[in-house]
Every structure is written in C-alpha cells, then in structure tokens.
Write a protein that holds these residues in place. Structure first.
Motif, PDB file in Angstrom:
ATOM      1  N   ILE A 243       2.737  15.716  10.244  1.00  0.00           N
ATOM      2  CA  ILE A 243       2.206  15.148   9.070  1.00  0.00           C
ATOM      3  C   ILE A 243       2.725  13.746   8.935  1.00  0.00           C
ATOM      4  O   ILE A 243       4.032  13.508   8.864  1.00  0.00           O
ATOM      5  CB  ILE A 243       2.436  16.039   7.719  1.00  0.00           C
ATOM      6  N   ALA A 244       1.831  12.849   9.189  1.00  0.00           N
ATOM      7  CA  ALA A 244       2.336  11.417   9.364  1.00  0.00           C
ATOM      8  C   ALA A 244       1.351  10.459   8.432  1.00  0.00           C
ATOM      9  O   ALA A 244       0.047  10.690   8.337  1.00  0.00           O
ATOM     10  CB  ALA A 244       2.289  11.047  10.595  1.00  0.00           C
ATOM     11  N   GLY A 245       1.968   9.416   7.833  1.00  0.00           N
ATOM     12  CA  GLY A 245       1.134   8.420   7.026  1.00  0.00           C
ATOM     13  C   GLY A 245       0.199   7.663   8.072  1.00  0.00           C
ATOM     14  O   GLY A 245       0.740   7.582   9.192  1.00  0.00           O
ATOM     15  N   LYS A 246      -0.956   7.226   7.598  1.00  0.00           N
ATOM     16  CA  LYS A 246      -1.887   6.477   8.609  1.00  0.00           C
ATOM     17  C   LYS A 246      -1.086   5.068   8.793  1.00  0.00           C
ATOM     18  O   LYS A 246      -1.274   4.743   9.785  1.00  0.00           O
ATOM     19  CB  LYS A 246      -2.946   6.187   7.488  1.00  0.00           C
ATOM     20  N   ASP A 247      -0.264   4.726   8.175  1.00  0.00           N
ATOM     21  CA  ASP A 247       0.507   3.573   8.333  1.00  0.00           C
ATOM     22  C   ASP A 247       1.234   3.747   9.699  1.00  0.00           C
ATOM     23  O   ASP A 247       1.406   2.697  10.479  1.00  0.00           O
ATOM     24  CB  ASP A 247       1.481   3.127   7.192  1.00  0.00           C
TER      25      ASP A 247
ATOM     26  N   LEU B 114      -5.298  14.506   4.841  1.00  0.00           N
ATOM     27  CA  LEU B 114      -4.720  15.399   3.759  1.00  0.00           C
ATOM     28  C   LEU B 114      -5.029  14.830   2.270  1.00  0.00           C
ATOM     29  O   LEU B 114      -4.590  15.625   1.395  1.00  0.00           O
ATOM     30  CB  LEU B 114      -3.268  15.740   4.031  1.00  0.00           C
ATOM     31  N   LYS B 115      -5.346  13.460   2.237  1.00  0.00           N
ATOM     32  CA  LYS B 115      -5.517  12.822   0.822  1.00  0.00           C
ATOM     33  C   LYS B 115      -4.364  12.980  -0.065  1.00  0.00           C
ATOM     34  O   LYS B 115      -4.209  13.031  -1.159  1.00  0.00           O
ATOM     35  CB  LYS B 115      -6.727  13.306   0.299  1.00  0.00           C
ATOM     36  N   ILE B 116      -3.132  13.058   0.701  1.00  0.00           N
ATOM     37  CA  ILE B 116      -2.104  12.869  -0.182  1.00  0.00           C
ATOM     38  C   ILE B 116      -1.082  11.692   0.129  1.00  0.00           C
ATOM     39  O   ILE B 116      -1.464  10.988   1.129  1.00  0.00           O
ATOM     40  CB  ILE B 116      -0.792  14.150   0.060  1.00  0.00           C
TER      41      ILE B 116
ATOM     42  N   ARG C  92       6.106 -14.546   3.589  1.00  0.00           N
ATOM     43  CA  ARG C  92       5.369 -13.552   3.137  1.00  0.00           C
ATOM     44  C   ARG C  92       5.849 -12.237   3.475  1.00  0.00           C
ATOM     45  O   ARG C  92       6.943 -12.162   4.609  1.00  0.00           O
ATOM     46  CB  ARG C  92       3.987 -13.667   3.559  1.00  0.00           C
ATOM     47  N   ILE C  93       5.409 -10.716   2.955  1.00  0.00           N
ATOM     48  CA  ILE C  93       6.027  -9.523   3.492  1.00  0.00           C
ATOM     49  C   ILE C  93       4.816  -8.783   3.854  1.00  0.00           C
ATOM     50  O   ILE C  93       3.584  -9.036   3.180  1.00  0.00           O
ATOM     51  CB  ILE C  93       6.688  -8.911   2.826  1.00  0.00           C
ATOM     52  N   VAL C  94       4.625  -7.892   4.728  1.00  0.00           N
ATOM     53  CA  VAL C  94       3.512  -6.879   4.858  1.00  0.00           C
ATOM     54  C   VAL C  94       4.199  -5.668   4.584  1.00  0.00           C
ATOM     55  O   VAL C  94       5.218  -5.199   5.435  1.00  0.00           O
ATOM     56  CB  VAL C  94       2.717  -6.756   6.156  1.00  0.00           C
ATOM     57  N   ASP C  95       3.884  -4.917   3.582  1.00  0.00           N
ATOM     58  CA  ASP C  95       4.487  -3.472   3.337  1.00  0.00           C
ATOM     59  C   ASP C  95       3.540  -2.714   2.604  1.00  0.00           C
ATOM     60  O   ASP C  95       2.488  -2.894   2.237  1.00  0.00           O
ATOM     61  CB  ASP C  95       5.752  -3.997   2.317  1.00  0.00           C
ATOM     62  N   ILE C  96       4.109  -1.350   2.440  1.00  0.00           N
ATOM     63  CA  ILE C  96       3.372  -0.292   1.627  1.00  0.00           C
ATOM     64  C   ILE C  96       3.430  -0.620   0.159  1.00  0.00           C
ATOM     65  O   ILE C  96       4.547  -0.854  -0.318  1.00  0.00           O
ATOM     66  CB  ILE C  96       4.087   1.143   1.892  1.00  0.00           C
TER      67      ILE C  96
ATOM     68  N   ASP D  91      -6.082   0.969   3.009  1.00  0.00           N
ATOM     69  CA  ASP D  91      -5.597   2.172   2.199  1.00  0.00           C
ATOM     70  C   ASP D  91      -5.119   3.092   3.275  1.00  0.00           C
ATOM     71  O   ASP D  91      -5.566   3.263   4.403  1.00  0.00           O
ATOM     72  CB  ASP D  91      -7.017   2.802   1.505  1.00  0.00           C
ATOM     73  N   ILE D  92      -4.150   3.959   2.601  1.00  0.00           N
ATOM     74  CA  ILE D  92      -3.266   4.586   3.425  1.00  0.00           C
ATOM     75  C   ILE D  92      -3.506   6.143   2.948  1.00  0.00           C
ATOM     76  O   ILE D  92      -2.941   6.405   1.726  1.00  0.00           O
ATOM     77  CB  ILE D  92      -1.744   4.360   3.555  1.00  0.00           C
ATOM     78  N   THR D  93      -3.267   7.315   3.816  1.00  0.00           N
ATOM     79  CA  THR D  93      -3.207   8.526   3.077  1.00  0.00           C
ATOM     80  C   THR D  93      -2.358   9.328   4.419  1.00  0.00           C
ATOM     81  O   THR D  93      -2.295   8.734   5.243  1.00  0.00           O
ATOM     82  CB  THR D  93      -4.476   9.349   2.800  1.00  0.00           C
TER      83      THR D  93
END
Length: 208
Positions: free
Chosen positions: A69-73, A88-90, A151-155, A175-177
């Motif tokens: 189970i892994a984040g889309k990121d 999984l939409k979580i 700048r930063i790129v982050d969740i 968007d990430i799930t």
C-alpha cells in the motif's frame, strides 16, 4: 498460499487496517499497537511487513512482498516496476509548491527544496521554468525560513503546517491517495488471492 503485504507505518497504516477489517479480514487487535516490523496473521494466511512509506514500492518491485500500500506520491517519485491495481481512496492529500508569501522573484534559477526531486523537476520543466532542486528528507518547511530555498514542493493535507511556518501554497501539482500495488510475478502466480482481495476492497470502497 501466503500473501505478503508491505504497509507504510503511520496514518496510511491505520486507515489501511480499517479498510482491510471492513473488507472482512480478521486482523488481531494487537496489530494496531505492535512495534514489530513483521507481523504474521496465520488465520488469514497473510504476513505484513511494516516499512517506511518510500520503501514499500521497493519491497514489492523486488518480490519480497506480493502487494503493498503506497501513496501516489511515492509511485510518481519512484517509478517502480509494479502494477497499480486499486485506488484505495484513503490518506487524501495533494502535492503542492509553497513558499513565503512576499518572497521576491529570483532572476536566476530559484532553488526548490523537496523530498520529491523527480516530481518537482518534471513539474517545473512542464511549466517551462528552470530551477535548482535541493533534496531534503524531512522538515521541508524549514528551507525557505533559513534561506536554503525560495520554494518547496511537499505533501499538503490540511495546510496547517504551512500556515504555522508562515508559508503559503503557490500551486497545486496533483491530488494524492493511497494505492494497492502488486508485484508483476505475484500477480501471475497468486492471481486468485490477489483478485479476491481487490474485489473485497473494491466493494468496501464503493460503499464509502
């Protein structure tokens, strides 16, 4: 036949366990508080490996775990040779560009701090912007505050961390799930068991 599942520690783990229980999997109560890195659940013929989120896809790619189970990121950053079989939409959140609200524009390539160098490079390239990427492993919000990067790129999930550090979101990247991922060889050899899990989880996700 035993299924080995790699799970990330933390919030995704808690939400994923809830989802598996809702799908009818009998996971013992001590599962939630365990400090073990490998947990066997003989009743379900399953073994769980608890890992850092960024390592889950690596375990699945190399076959030490059948599923993960892994984040889309993580999937976007790592580009591992695995199958993504179910959203999984979580653990909903999004990847964003952020910085100080009144930061002056830099004429040369601005510095961008992130733990997602591949995602950040691709995004700025698509924007036609030349930047210098600085890879950090944690506390990304510090970078603009100490002058390491503009700048930063982050969740971003609630945006609270940005706000508390005086930063603002400048652009939304994606968007990430969390996703259910599968090792390609396991998908052939254990297809029946994996398909059953996908079916059971899909039914639960569909109801939520």
């Amino acid at each position: 036949m035993k299924l080995t599942i790699a799970m990330p520690k933390g919030r995704i783990f808690e939400e994923a366990v809830e989802l598996l229980r809702a799908a009818g999997y009998q996971l013992p109560p001590e599962f939630d508080d365990s400090r073990k890195l490998i947990i066997d659940v003989p009743e379900e013929n399953m073994r769980f490996i608890l890992a850092k989120p960024m390592d889950v896809a690596t375990y699945v790619e190399h076959g030490v775990a059948d599923l993960g189970i892994a984040g889309k990121d993580v999937m976007l950053e790592e580009e591992r040779d695995v199958y993504e079989v179910l959203d999984l939409k979580i653990s909903r959140c999004h990847l964003a560009v952020a910085g100080l609200p009144n930061a002056k524009a830099v004429s040369v390539a601005p510095k961008v701090a992130t733990k997602y160098p591949n995602v950040a490079s691709k995004y700025f390239r698509e924007q036609g912007e030349q930047v210098e990427i600085i890879k950090l492993n944690g506390s990304i919000e510090l970078a603009p505050l100490i002058g390491l990067a503009e700048r930063i790129v982050d969740i971003v999930s609630t945006g609270r961390t940005l706000k508390e550090n005086g930063l603002v979101e400048l652009a939304r990247i994606q968007d990430i799930t969390s996703r259910l991922i599968v090792n390609p060889v396991s998908y052939r050899t254990k297809d029946q068991f994996i398909d059953d899990m996908v079916e059971r989880l899909s039914a639960v996700i569909g109801e939520s």
